[in-house]
Write an enzyme that holds these catalytic residues in place. Structure first.
Site, PDB file in Angstrom:
ATOM      1  N   ASP A 167       0.830  -1.077   0.093  1.00  0.00           N
ATOM      2  CA  ASP A 167       0.113  -0.014   0.012  1.00  0.00           C
ATOM      3  C   ASP A 167       0.884   1.252  -0.134  1.00  0.00           C
ATOM      4  O   ASP A 167       1.770   1.474   0.521  1.00  0.00           O
ATOM      5  CB  ASP A 167      -0.915  -0.049   1.156  1.00  0.00           C
ATOM      6  CG  ASP A 167      -0.234  -0.155   2.431  1.00  0.00           C
ATOM      7  OD1 ASP A 167       0.729  -0.876   2.801  1.00  0.00           O
ATOM      8  OD2 ASP A 167      -0.538   0.656   3.360  1.00  0.00           O
ATOM      9  N   GLU A 168       0.435   2.239  -0.670  1.00  0.00           N
ATOM     10  CA  GLU A 168       0.884   3.744  -0.366  1.00  0.00           C
ATOM     11  C   GLU A 168       2.325   3.839  -0.954  1.00  0.00           C
ATOM     12  O   GLU A 168       2.846   4.397   0.057  1.00  0.00           O
ATOM     13  CB  GLU A 168       0.453   4.184   1.177  1.00  0.00           C
ATOM     14  CG  GLU A 168      -1.073   4.249   1.026  1.00  0.00           C
ATOM     15  CD  GLU A 168      -1.518   4.547   2.702  1.00  0.00           C
ATOM     16  OE1 GLU A 168      -2.225   5.162   3.085  1.00  0.00           O
ATOM     17  OE2 GLU A 168      -0.780   3.959   3.712  1.00  0.00           O
ATOM     18  N   CYS A 169       2.933   3.444  -1.820  1.00  0.00           N
ATOM     19  CA  CYS A 169       4.189   3.735  -2.154  1.00  0.00           C
ATOM     20  C   CYS A 169       4.111   5.107  -3.110  1.00  0.00           C
ATOM     21  O   CYS A 169       4.398   4.827  -4.400  1.00  0.00           O
ATOM     22  CB  CYS A 169       4.674   2.486  -3.083  1.00  0.00           C
ATOM     23  SG  CYS A 169       4.678   0.938  -1.738  1.00  0.00           S
TER      24      CYS A 169
END
Ligand code: TNX
Length: 499
Positions: free
Chosen positions: A304-306
């Protein structure tokens, strides 16, 4: 009379009388239901004035009979007449006992169970809750308390978010600096901590005794700032994004600095070095030890959320890390963003978009099914246990939504991601992120009663959904949770006075 059962069983036929318990009530074991008998006698022992003797003698009226079958499903049958007869597999008996916990009533010191006939089987195989032990470290006792609560609602998967920017929480023998240098703090200067391998085994065993499978998560390639405190050569320098800068200013939180513990809760700034072979040596060691430690089939690898990672690098990482996980003998699980990549065949995607997802979130989620995998639904606007109940709530966040009990209850898993084959949905999960939490009381506040709504979605037949009926049933559970010493929020929209 309303039977205060959540999740609602598949079939309930209420009788008119009740079964009375006394200190002379016996638990009769048939065909080796020993574990269930000790779980039930523990439960009764915690009720003032109740005790029970466990025996293998022939059953008579007034007994509670536990009969084990050798099936490997989760179904049970419960008949309460002049005796209690509970029949099922090991898991089924455990769930039948959770049903008895909710049926057991006290009136002026006398305990009874209403006469009823229940046949019950879950809708979904994966009924999960997640605890974030990275933003706040919760010790083994607290994790066990969380297992007690979740398993009482028939959840059967415990996802532990073991690593994040703020701390690394699991001993890894081949990389000892992770817990020596990267576990000392939590978010906002709260104390850190980590599980030794023995601690972790203890959690797994406790979960197994409560029919919960642990799903460990090592969040990658982002959410990895803490790794840089221990093995700086493995991570990139922090990459700031606008959201992080704005949030850090409005909340007065520090920005991430390479090599220093990160105590804010902004996301998207960290990544491991995707193209360094040393990173892959590290990952092989870490994931190898986690896989070896974990008896369950799953290993969650994050995704997630890179926000600072170029898309091509992210995709290359996901492809390789899911393949590595399979090589290590586990089924990879990843947050839905990972569906941008050619995930290894069979990878499970965990959807955390809104209940009206963007085309990109849909596309990424469908990818898992196209590649022979399946999907866990955690729509953040419905299933996120860390969202506030109301705007005034002292705990929780609100970036996805404010989720009152009705919102947590009123959604249908098969209607969230258009085009997703219902057969690809293995279940749902309620994640409890810990940015705003410090104590078990805080956990309870966000968990009860919303987790009960999620449990009903996970277990009960879709056709049973009825908000008004649920309101009545859940209201009766306040006293059951009180009897266990479990806290929680008691929103005014529910009448908690039902006995
Ligand atoms: C988003 S949901 C995150 C977490 C935060 C959470 C807070 C997801 C996969 N990532 O890093 O803790 O929001 O609600």
């Amino acid at each position: 009379m309303v039977l205060t059962l959540v999740p609602l069983p598949s079939s309930v036929t209420a009788g008119s009388g009740s079964f009375a318990l006394s200190p002379a009530t016996r638990i009769v074991i048939v065909d080796g239901a020993d574990a269930a008998a000790s779980a039930l006698s523990d439960l009764l022992a915690h009720r003032p004035g109740l005790r029970s003797e466990v025996t293998t003698d022939p059953a008579v009226a007034g007994d509670i009979v536990l009969r084990s079958t050798d099936s490997d499903d989760e179904a049970y049958r419960l008949d309460v007449t002049d005796r209690v007869e509970l029949t099922g597999s090991a898991a089924g008996l455990f769930y039948g006992i959770q049903t008895l916990r909710q049926l057991l009533r006290e009136d002026a010191g006398a305990w009874s169970i209403p006469q009823v006939s229940i046949v019950d089987v879950p809708r979904f195989a994966y009924r999960g809750v997640m605890l974030d032990v990275a933003r706040t470290f919760f010790d083994v006792a607290t994790v066990k308390a969380f297992i007690d609560r979740a398993s009482s609602l028939k959840f059967n998967r415990l996802h532990l978010h073991l690593t994040d920017d703020q701390g690394w929480r699991l001993q890894i023998d081949s990389r000892p600096l992770l817990t020596e240098k990267a576990a000392g703090t939590s978010a906002l200067g709260r104390p850190g901590g980590f599980y030794t391998k023995d601690d972790f085994r203890e959690i797994i065993a406790y979960a197994a005794a409560h029919h919960m499978v642990v799903v460990p998560e090592i969040d990658l390639p982002g959410h990895t700032h803490a790794i840089g405190l221990a093995y700086p050569e493995t991570v990139e320098a922090p990459v700031m994004n606008d959201m992080l800068l704005a949030q850090s200013e409005s909340l007065g939180q520090p920005l991430p600095v390479a090599g220093e513990p990160y105590q804010g809760w902004g996301v998207g700034h960290s990544s491991v070095r995707i193209h360094e072979e040393a990173t892959w040596d590290f990952l092989r060691d870490v994931l190898g030890e986690v896989a070896e430690l974990t008896p369950g089939p799953y290993l969650h690898v994050g995704g997630d959320e890179c926000l600072g990672t170029p898309q091509a690098d992210f995709d290359a990482f996901v492809e390789r890390v899911t393949a590595l996980t399979i090589e290590l003998g586990k089924t990879p699980v990843a947050w839905h963003e990972a569906g941008s990549a050619a995930v290894a065949e069979g990878t499970v995607g965990q959807f955390w978009g809104s209940d009206t997802p963007s085309p990109e979130h849909i596309e990424h989620t469908l990818r898992f099914a196209e590649r022979g995998g399946s999907v866990i639904l955690s729509p953040s606007t419905r299933a996120y246990l860390d969202m506030k109940y109301s705007p005034e709530d002292p705990l929780g966040l609100s970036w996805a939504a404010v989720i009152d009990l009705e919102a947590a209850y009123s959604w249908e898993p098969t209607a969230i991601v258009p085009g997703l084959d219902p057969h690809a949905i293995i279940g749902i999960e309620g994640p409890l992120w810990a940015e705003t939490l410090t104590t078990l009381d805080d956990v309870d506040h966000l968990f009860f009663p919303r987790a009960a709504a999620l449990a009903e979605i996970a277990w009960a037949p879709a056709s049973a959904k009825d908000w008004n009926a649920f309101r009545e049933r859940v209201g009766g559970l306040g006293s059951v949770w009180d009897a266990e010493g479990w806290g929680g929020h008691r929103p005014a929209e529910i009448d908690w006075s039902t006995p």
